[in-house]
Design an enzyme around this catalytic site. Sequence first.
Site, PDB file in Angstrom:
ATOM      1  N   HIS A  94     -10.319  -5.166  -2.819  1.00  0.00           N
ATOM      2  CA  HIS A  94      -8.959  -5.317  -2.296  1.00  0.00           C
ATOM      3  C   HIS A  94      -9.014  -5.676  -0.822  1.00  0.00           C
ATOM      4  CE1 HIS A  94     -10.154  -1.079  -2.239  1.00  0.00           C
ATOM      5  NE2 HIS A  94      -9.454  -0.938  -1.125  1.00  0.00           N
ATOM      6  N   PHE A  95      -8.165  -6.612  -0.456  1.00  0.00           N
ATOM      7  CA  PHE A  95      -7.999  -6.993   0.941  1.00  0.00           C
ATOM      8  C   PHE A  95      -6.748  -6.286   1.459  1.00  0.00           C
ATOM      9  CE2 PHE A  95     -11.018 -10.483   1.419  1.00  0.00           C
ATOM     10  CZ  PHE A  95     -11.324 -10.762   0.101  1.00  0.00           C
TER      11      PHE A  95
ATOM     12  N   ASP B   4       0.845  -1.191   0.000  1.00  0.00           N
ATOM     13  CA  ASP B   4       0.000   0.000   0.000  1.00  0.00           C
ATOM     14  C   ASP B   4       0.891   1.255   0.000  1.00  0.00           C
ATOM     15  OD1 ASP B   4      -3.209   0.564   1.104  1.00  0.00           O
ATOM     16  OD2 ASP B   4      -1.788   2.221   1.027  1.00  0.00           O
TER      17      ASP B   4
HETATM   18  P1  AMP Z   1      -9.808   1.570   0.518  1.00  0.00           P
HETATM   19  O1  AMP Z   1     -10.015   2.804   1.331  1.00  0.00           O
HETATM   20  O2  AMP Z   1     -10.173   0.305   1.235  1.00  0.00           O
HETATM   21  O3  AMP Z   1     -10.457   1.673  -0.851  1.00  0.00           O
HETATM   22  O4  AMP Z   1      -8.244   1.468   0.296  1.00  0.00           O
HETATM   23  C1  AMP Z   1      -7.577   1.970  -0.828  1.00  0.00           C
HETATM   24  C2  AMP Z   1      -6.107   1.834  -0.544  1.00  0.00           C
HETATM   25  O5  AMP Z   1      -5.392   1.932  -1.773  1.00  0.00           O
HETATM   26  C3  AMP Z   1      -5.545   2.897   0.396  1.00  0.00           C
HETATM   27  O6  AMP Z   1      -4.979   2.267   1.543  1.00  0.00           O
HETATM   28  C4  AMP Z   1      -4.499   3.603  -0.459  1.00  0.00           C
HETATM   29  O7  AMP Z   1      -3.369   3.997   0.276  1.00  0.00           O
HETATM   30  C5  AMP Z   1      -4.157   2.547  -1.498  1.00  0.00           C
HETATM   31  N1  AMP Z   1      -3.625   3.054  -2.745  1.00  0.00           N
HETATM   32  C6  AMP Z   1      -4.158   4.020  -3.527  1.00  0.00           C
HETATM   33  N2  AMP Z   1      -3.405   4.203  -4.633  1.00  0.00           N
HETATM   34  C7  AMP Z   1      -2.370   3.331  -4.536  1.00  0.00           C
HETATM   35  C8  AMP Z   1      -1.233   3.034  -5.370  1.00  0.00           C
HETATM   36  N3  AMP Z   1      -1.014   3.665  -6.527  1.00  0.00           N
HETATM   37  N4  AMP Z   1      -0.384   2.059  -4.965  1.00  0.00           N
HETATM   38  C9  AMP Z   1      -0.591   1.416  -3.805  1.00  0.00           C
HETATM   39  N5  AMP Z   1      -1.649   1.636  -2.984  1.00  0.00           N
HETATM   40  C10 AMP Z   1      -2.518   2.587  -3.343  1.00  0.00           C
END
Ligand code: AMP
Length: 140
Positions: free
Chosen positions: A101-102, A32
Amino acid sequence: MTDLDHLFERIAAGEIPSYRVFEDEHVFAFLDINPLSRGHTLVIPRRRCERLEDLPGEVAAALGRALPRIAAAVIGATGAPAYNVLQNNGRAAGQAIPHVHFHIIPKYPDGSGLPHHWPARTLDRDGAPELARTIAERLT
Ligand code: AMP
């Protein structure tokens, strides 16, 4: 559709860089970018499904097989004594990216990781039998 809708599909395809930790036919896992703690890892299906209930059985099975292995690797590599697995569905539940996503989130003795806030309530025992029956009916 926005760019965010396809972000994780593009990461899994290698079009957007990521810190990959695992991949197979159906599953991709990477660090992440804004971790709650060291080792915070995301595990996704390669092909976009918005919510958990949208996953085809074969993909769900592949995710189910991969998750324990990836969790073991994260814990082994970081030495974290505990971890949470979190999976948000719907904006109101905190889902920012509409692609299943997990989160695997190591929990450390310094408190870093998923904050523990669990405002439990008491089960409505009058309504519980009917509620359980209604859910169960949808599973037959
Ligand atoms: P959620 O709030 O469950 O939808 O989590 C989305 C997650 O995606 C967050 O923890 C972000 O930090 C992560 N995220 C967003 N863009 C990226 C990226 N380009 N690479 C890695 N993680 C990401």
